[in-house]
Motif scaffolding. Structure first.
Motif, PDB file in Angstrom:
ATOM      1  N   GLY A  50       0.840  -1.194   0.000  1.00  0.00           N
ATOM      2  CA  GLY A  50       0.000   0.000   0.000  1.00  0.00           C
ATOM      3  C   GLY A  50       0.874   1.241   0.000  1.00  0.00           C
ATOM      4  O   GLY A  50       2.093   1.165  -0.206  1.00  0.00           O
ATOM      5  N   PRO A  51       0.272   2.402   0.237  1.00  0.00           N
ATOM      6  CA  PRO A  51       1.039   3.657   0.220  1.00  0.00           C
ATOM      7  C   PRO A  51       2.119   3.691   1.314  1.00  0.00           C
ATOM      8  O   PRO A  51       2.050   2.969   2.306  1.00  0.00           O
ATOM      9  CB  PRO A  51      -0.034   4.725   0.485  1.00  0.00           C
ATOM     10  N   ILE A  52       3.090   4.550   1.090  1.00  0.00           N
ATOM     11  CA  ILE A  52       4.139   4.800   2.086  1.00  0.00           C
ATOM     12  C   ILE A  52       3.988   6.245   2.551  1.00  0.00           C
ATOM     13  O   ILE A  52       4.112   7.180   1.757  1.00  0.00           O
ATOM     14  CB  ILE A  52       5.543   4.569   1.510  1.00  0.00           C
ATOM     15  N   VAL A  53       3.703   6.417   3.840  1.00  0.00           N
ATOM     16  CA  VAL A  53       3.457   7.740   4.419  1.00  0.00           C
ATOM     17  C   VAL A  53       4.580   8.084   5.394  1.00  0.00           C
ATOM     18  O   VAL A  53       4.971   7.249   6.218  1.00  0.00           O
ATOM     19  CB  VAL A  53       2.098   7.791   5.140  1.00  0.00           C
ATOM     20  N   LEU A  54       5.089   9.301   5.285  1.00  0.00           N
ATOM     21  CA  LEU A  54       6.150   9.786   6.165  1.00  0.00           C
ATOM     22  C   LEU A  54       5.601  10.869   7.089  1.00  0.00           C
ATOM     23  O   LEU A  54       5.066  11.873   6.629  1.00  0.00           O
ATOM     24  CB  LEU A  54       7.304  10.340   5.326  1.00  0.00           C
ATOM     25  N   ARG A 224      -7.131  10.380  10.216  1.00  0.00           N
ATOM     26  CA  ARG A 224      -8.032  10.578   9.067  1.00  0.00           C
ATOM     27  C   ARG A 224      -7.287  10.382   7.743  1.00  0.00           C
ATOM     28  O   ARG A 224      -7.848   9.833   6.793  1.00  0.00           O
ATOM     29  CB  ARG A 224      -8.657  11.973   9.125  1.00  0.00           C
ATOM     30  N   ILE A 225      -6.032  10.839   7.682  1.00  0.00           N
ATOM     31  CA  ILE A 225      -5.225  10.636   6.483  1.00  0.00           C
ATOM     32  C   ILE A 225      -5.021   9.143   6.239  1.00  0.00           C
ATOM     33  O   ILE A 225      -5.174   8.646   5.110  1.00  0.00           O
ATOM     34  CB  ILE A 225      -3.865  11.352   6.609  1.00  0.00           C
ATOM     35  N   LEU A 226      -4.660   8.417   7.280  1.00  0.00           N
ATOM     36  CA  LEU A 226      -4.439   6.979   7.132  1.00  0.00           C
ATOM     37  C   LEU A 226      -5.733   6.263   6.733  1.00  0.00           C
ATOM     38  O   LEU A 226      -5.708   5.342   5.908  1.00  0.00           O
ATOM     39  CB  LEU A 226      -3.877   6.400   8.442  1.00  0.00           C
TER      40      LEU A 226
END
Length: 324
Positions: A50-54, A224-226
């Motif tokens: 899935g996406p990679i969030v920093l 909420r972003i996740l």
């Protein structure tokens, strides 16, 4: 270097496999005493891709509230995603954080030296390492900041105009305010933009201070972003905001017309009308009591909490034009 191949994420020559948790040292230089400083990068990978969030904080060493937000994301396990990968760097400017100084020991503001240089100043080297060894693998960045110099910011997201993806992410974060502002030259946000990596810059509270309300806004926005990206762990829920987000096209600073002792009487985030009393400037001798009145109608998105102000100092940041 940073890469992702066959769903194996490689950061700073360390491989992180699906379903793995890793802590990697983001070390650049020792202290002047030769003592090593280990700045941990905390990485959590789900088994499913899935996406990679920093999530980052502490670009300015005195902005401890941002550090607290990322700390709580880690301590509570919110950083353990259902899919994809979450990378957390709670304190980028560890040198400033140790001494509660905004700048690096070389006197430079880290957020004005990006993308940095491998053989430049200490701040420039940290910027270079972040941009070249971490950011290339991520899909989006959430960077947490606070107001500086005693100025208290209402919780807000800052993004550039005319970017549909950033608007979607800002709506998902659902901070009380979204302020459209230009990417500053040599800033972390501008360097991410040039790399095609969308960044939400969160501002809230003030330096040298941890504020529970601001912390909660940051944590809830991160959840909420996740959730928006399908990454939020089933253990957590993303609460809906109590009020709709106010999108701000333009704003202005209202400055002190005289010097003196200052006390704001209006609450942060309030909507005021032109001519409304916002605070008072007095002298130490009981002879002066000057009312500070709103120069225009709008929302108060920053308040100067310094007890002493000089003529020309910024007192309030007031919105002038909202997005319709």
């Amino acid at each position: 270097m940073t890469s992702i191949s066959n769903n194996i994420l490689t950061i700073l020559n360390t491989k992180i496999y699906p379903g793995e948790s890793k802590e990697i040292d983001f070390d650049v230089a020792n202290l002047h005493t030769s003592s090593p400083i280990n700045v941990p990068i905390i990485i959590e990978r789900a088994k499913k891709p899935g996406p990679i969030v920093l999530f980052t904080a502490g670009i300015h060493g005195d902005e401890v509230n941002g550090v607290e937000i990322v700390r709580q994301l880690i301590a509570s396990g919110i950083n353990k995603p259902k899919i994809g990968t979450v990378i957390c760097i709670p304190v980028i400017n560890i040198f400033g954080f140790i001494n509660l100084k905004r700048e690096f020991p070389d006197g430079r503001d880290l957020n004005r030296v990006f993308p940095g240089s491998v053989d430049g100043s200490l701040a420039s080297r940290v910027a270079h390492k972040l941009i070249h060894d971490i950011v290339p693998c991520v899909d989006c960045v959430i960077d947490f900041h606070t107001g500086g110099s005693g100025r208290y910011n209402a919780p807000q997201i800052r993004i550039s105009k005319e970017n549909r993806h950033l608007n979607e992410l800002a709506k998902a974060f659902a901070a009380p305010f979204v302020l459209y502002s230009k990417n500053l030259n040599k800033s972390f946000r501008n360097s991410c933009y040039k790399l095609g990596k969308p960044m939400l810059l969160f501002e809230g509270g003030k330096s040298f201070h941890i504020d529970e309300n601001i912390t909660n806004h940051g944590i809830n926005g991160a959840k909420r972003i996740l959730k928006h990206l399908g990454m939020l762990n089933v253990k957590f829920t993303a609460s809906k905001p109590k009020k709709d987000t106010v999108f701000i096209n333009e704003s202005r600073w209202q400055r002190a017309s005289i010097s003196g002792m200052f006390r704001a009487t209006i609450a942060i985030s309030s909507h005021v009308k032109k001519g409304e009393v916002l605070g008072n400037i007095t002298d130490p001798y009981g002879k002066l009591n000057h009312e500070v009145k709103a120069s225009n109608s709008g929302y108060i998105i920053n308040v100067n909490e310094s007890p002493i102000v000089y003529q020309g100092d910024a007192l309030f940041h007031i919105t002038t034009k909202l997005k319709r």
